[in-house]
Design a protein around this motif. Structure first.
Motif, PDB file in Angstrom:
ATOM      1  N   PRO A  56       0.701  -1.196   0.080  1.00 11.42           N
ATOM      2  CA  PRO A  56       0.034   0.041  -0.087  1.00 11.42           C
ATOM      3  C   PRO A  56       0.906   1.468  -0.161  1.00 11.42           C
ATOM      4  O   PRO A  56       1.948   1.311   0.637  1.00 11.42           O
ATOM      5  CB  PRO A  56      -0.784   0.057   1.347  1.00 11.42           C
ATOM      6  CG  PRO A  56       0.057  -1.015   2.233  1.00 11.42           C
ATOM      7  CD  PRO A  56       0.841  -1.883   1.102  1.00 11.42           C
ATOM      8  N   ALA A  57       0.153   2.230  -0.647  1.00  9.63           N
ATOM      9  CA  ALA A  57       1.139   3.726  -0.734  1.00  9.63           C
ATOM     10  C   ALA A  57       0.685   4.323   0.571  1.00  9.63           C
ATOM     11  O   ALA A  57      -0.304   4.046   1.440  1.00  9.63           O
ATOM     12  CB  ALA A  57       0.578   4.513  -1.879  1.00  9.63           C
ATOM     13  N   LEU A  58       1.572   4.793   1.066  1.00 12.69           N
ATOM     14  CA  LEU A  58       1.548   5.878   2.269  1.00 12.69           C
ATOM     15  C   LEU A  58       0.344   6.956   2.054  1.00 12.69           C
ATOM     16  O   LEU A  58       0.428   7.764   0.862  1.00 12.69           O
ATOM     17  CB  LEU A  58       2.934   6.685   2.643  1.00 12.69           C
ATOM     18  CG  LEU A  58       2.796   7.326   3.897  1.00 12.69           C
ATOM     19  CD1 LEU A  58       2.679   6.448   5.200  1.00 12.69           C
ATOM     20  CD2 LEU A  58       4.158   8.119   4.201  1.00 12.69           C
ATOM     21  N   PRO A  59      -0.817   7.036   2.783  1.00 13.82           N
ATOM     22  CA  PRO A  59      -1.532   8.058   2.528  1.00 13.82           C
ATOM     23  C   PRO A  59      -1.145   9.415   2.598  1.00 13.82           C
ATOM     24  O   PRO A  59      -0.257   9.796   3.372  1.00 13.82           O
ATOM     25  CB  PRO A  59      -2.642   7.969   3.713  1.00 13.82           C
ATOM     26  CG  PRO A  59      -2.260   6.534   4.254  1.00 13.82           C
ATOM     27  CD  PRO A  59      -0.953   6.307   4.041  1.00 13.82           C
ATOM     28  N   ARG A  82      -8.081 -14.953  -4.126  1.00 11.17           N
ATOM     29  CA  ARG A  82      -8.419 -13.620  -4.090  1.00 11.17           C
ATOM     30  C   ARG A  82      -8.745 -13.289  -2.635  1.00 11.17           C
ATOM     31  O   ARG A  82      -9.483 -14.155  -1.962  1.00 11.17           O
ATOM     32  CB  ARG A  82      -9.209 -12.796  -4.914  1.00 11.17           C
ATOM     33  CG  ARG A  82      -8.632 -13.037  -6.313  1.00 11.17           C
ATOM     34  CD  ARG A  82      -9.623 -12.525  -7.408  1.00 11.17           C
ATOM     35  NE  ARG A  82      -9.230 -12.558  -8.699  1.00 11.17           N
ATOM     36  CZ  ARG A  82      -8.865 -11.636  -9.600  1.00 11.17           C
ATOM     37  NH1 ARG A  82      -9.477 -10.448  -9.157  1.00 11.17           N
ATOM     38  NH2 ARG A  82      -8.541 -11.639 -10.671  1.00 11.17           N
ATOM     39  N   ALA A  83      -8.425 -11.929  -2.081  1.00 10.91           N
ATOM     40  CA  ALA A  83      -8.946 -11.657  -0.650  1.00 10.91           C
ATOM     41  C   ALA A  83     -10.591 -11.498  -0.799  1.00 10.91           C
ATOM     42  O   ALA A  83     -10.821 -10.599  -1.991  1.00 10.91           O
ATOM     43  CB  ALA A  83      -8.145 -10.280  -0.494  1.00 10.91           C
ATOM     44  N   ASP A  84     -11.285 -11.971   0.012  1.00  7.06           N
ATOM     45  CA  ASP A  84     -12.755 -11.983   0.022  1.00  7.06           C
ATOM     46  C   ASP A  84     -13.368 -11.698   1.131  1.00  7.06           C
ATOM     47  O   ASP A  84     -13.508 -12.291   1.970  1.00  7.06           O
ATOM     48  CB  ASP A  84     -12.967 -13.096  -0.838  1.00  7.06           C
ATOM     49  CG  ASP A  84     -14.818 -13.009  -1.078  1.00  7.06           C
ATOM     50  OD1 ASP A  84     -15.511 -12.131  -0.970  1.00  7.06           O
ATOM     51  OD2 ASP A  84     -15.195 -14.222  -1.416  1.00  7.06           O
ATOM     52  N   HIS A 100      -6.062   2.230   2.340  1.00  4.47           N
ATOM     53  CA  HIS A 100      -4.859   1.970   1.479  1.00  4.47           C
ATOM     54  C   HIS A 100      -4.531   0.509   1.665  1.00  4.47           C
ATOM     55  O   HIS A 100      -4.153   0.021   0.561  1.00  4.47           O
ATOM     56  CB  HIS A 100      -3.728   2.941   1.949  1.00  4.47           C
ATOM     57  CG  HIS A 100      -3.999   4.267   1.441  1.00  4.47           C
ATOM     58  ND1 HIS A 100      -4.893   5.080   2.148  1.00  4.47           N
ATOM     59  CD2 HIS A 100      -3.501   5.033   0.078  1.00  4.47           C
ATOM     60  CE1 HIS A 100      -4.854   6.466   1.233  1.00  4.47           C
ATOM     61  NE2 HIS A 100      -4.126   6.375   0.495  1.00  4.47           N
ATOM     62  N   VAL A 101      -4.587   0.176   2.999  1.00  2.00           N
ATOM     63  CA  VAL A 101      -4.237  -1.555   3.043  1.00  2.00           C
ATOM     64  C   VAL A 101      -5.150  -2.184   2.484  1.00  2.00           C
ATOM     65  O   VAL A 101      -4.859  -3.328   1.516  1.00  2.00           O
ATOM     66  CB  VAL A 101      -4.085  -1.589   4.585  1.00  2.00           C
ATOM     67  CG1 VAL A 101      -4.309  -2.848   4.807  1.00  2.00           C
ATOM     68  CG2 VAL A 101      -2.942  -1.151   5.099  1.00  2.00           C
ATOM     69  N   LEU A 102      -6.466  -1.880   2.492  1.00  2.38           N
ATOM     70  CA  LEU A 102      -7.645  -2.587   1.797  1.00  2.38           C
ATOM     71  C   LEU A 102      -7.569  -2.676   0.339  1.00  2.38           C
ATOM     72  O   LEU A 102      -7.836  -3.652  -0.533  1.00  2.38           O
ATOM     73  CB  LEU A 102      -8.848  -2.206   2.262  1.00  2.38           C
ATOM     74  CG  LEU A 102      -9.223  -2.516   3.663  1.00  2.38           C
ATOM     75  CD1 LEU A 102     -10.751  -1.876   4.004  1.00  2.38           C
ATOM     76  CD2 LEU A 102      -9.082  -3.850   4.071  1.00  2.38           C
ATOM     77  N   ALA A 103      -6.991  -1.551  -0.259  1.00  2.00           N
ATOM     78  CA  ALA A 103      -6.995  -1.253  -1.694  1.00  2.00           C
ATOM     79  C   ALA A 103      -5.947  -2.324  -2.223  1.00  2.00           C
ATOM     80  O   ALA A 103      -5.788  -3.033  -3.136  1.00  2.00           O
ATOM     81  CB  ALA A 103      -6.773   0.090  -2.026  1.00  2.00           C
ATOM     82  N   ALA A 104      -4.722  -2.211  -1.533  1.00  3.22           N
ATOM     83  CA  ALA A 104      -3.656  -3.112  -1.641  1.00  3.22           C
ATOM     84  C   ALA A 104      -4.145  -4.701  -1.554  1.00  3.22           C
ATOM     85  O   ALA A 104      -3.528  -5.296  -2.504  1.00  3.22           O
ATOM     86  CB  ALA A 104      -2.392  -2.866  -0.682  1.00  3.22           C
TER      87      ALA A 104
END
Length: 151
Positions: A56-59, A82-84, A100-104
């Motif tokens: 994840p990118a740093l917000p 996949r994450a589900d 950001h963690v969830l998007a990654a």
């Protein structure tokens, strides 16, 4: 008095309806292996191998404010690797890094291990820490996130 009662009833009915829909949770498949216990995390590689990981990118807000922190997530690796579904289990500062963690996590891909030819889903956890240089809250973040490991 009748008019008041007629106005109140629709408000109560709508209020009950919105409360129920706000509580919806992800339903996991009936057959999965729960690896969320502390001693179960090392078993993940017997079921799934992480093939693609995007950190994840740093917000931007955390970068501007030089904030360190962490997010812990429990999620299901489904039969497609996949994450589900997910549940945030730890977040410091609360909510800062979660999105950001969830998007990654949505971009991570797992392949089944040799011992998992049926592609059995597993429930697992991951913790991700953020430590920008010269973080003003580095000591507090280290204390709040010490039980989490960056995987």
């Amino acid at each position: 008095m009748k008019k008041f009662g007629l106005l109140l009833f629709p408000l109560i009915a709508v209020g009950c309806n919105t409360t129920d829909s706000a509580k919806s949770e992800h339903v996991y498949p009936q057959k999965y292996v729960d690896l969320t216990a502390e001693d179960g995390q090392h078993l993940l590689e017997k079921y799934w191998i992480l093939a693609t990981r995007k950190d994840p990118a740093l917000p931007p807000a955390a970068a501007r404010e030089s904030l360190a922190g962490c997010t812990g997530v429990t999620f299901l690796i489904n039969s497609k690797g996949r994450a589900d579904g997910y549940k945030i289990t730890n977040s410091y500062p609360e909510g800062m890094f979660d999105r950001h963690v969830l998007a990654a996590l949505a971009r991570w891909r797992y392949k089944p291990a040799e011992g998992n030819p049926d592609k059995t889903p597993v429930l697992t956890s991951v913790s991700i820490s953020f430590t920008p240089e010269k973080a003003g809250n580095a000591n507090e973040a280290a204390q709040r996130c010490e039980n989490l490991s960056n995987r």
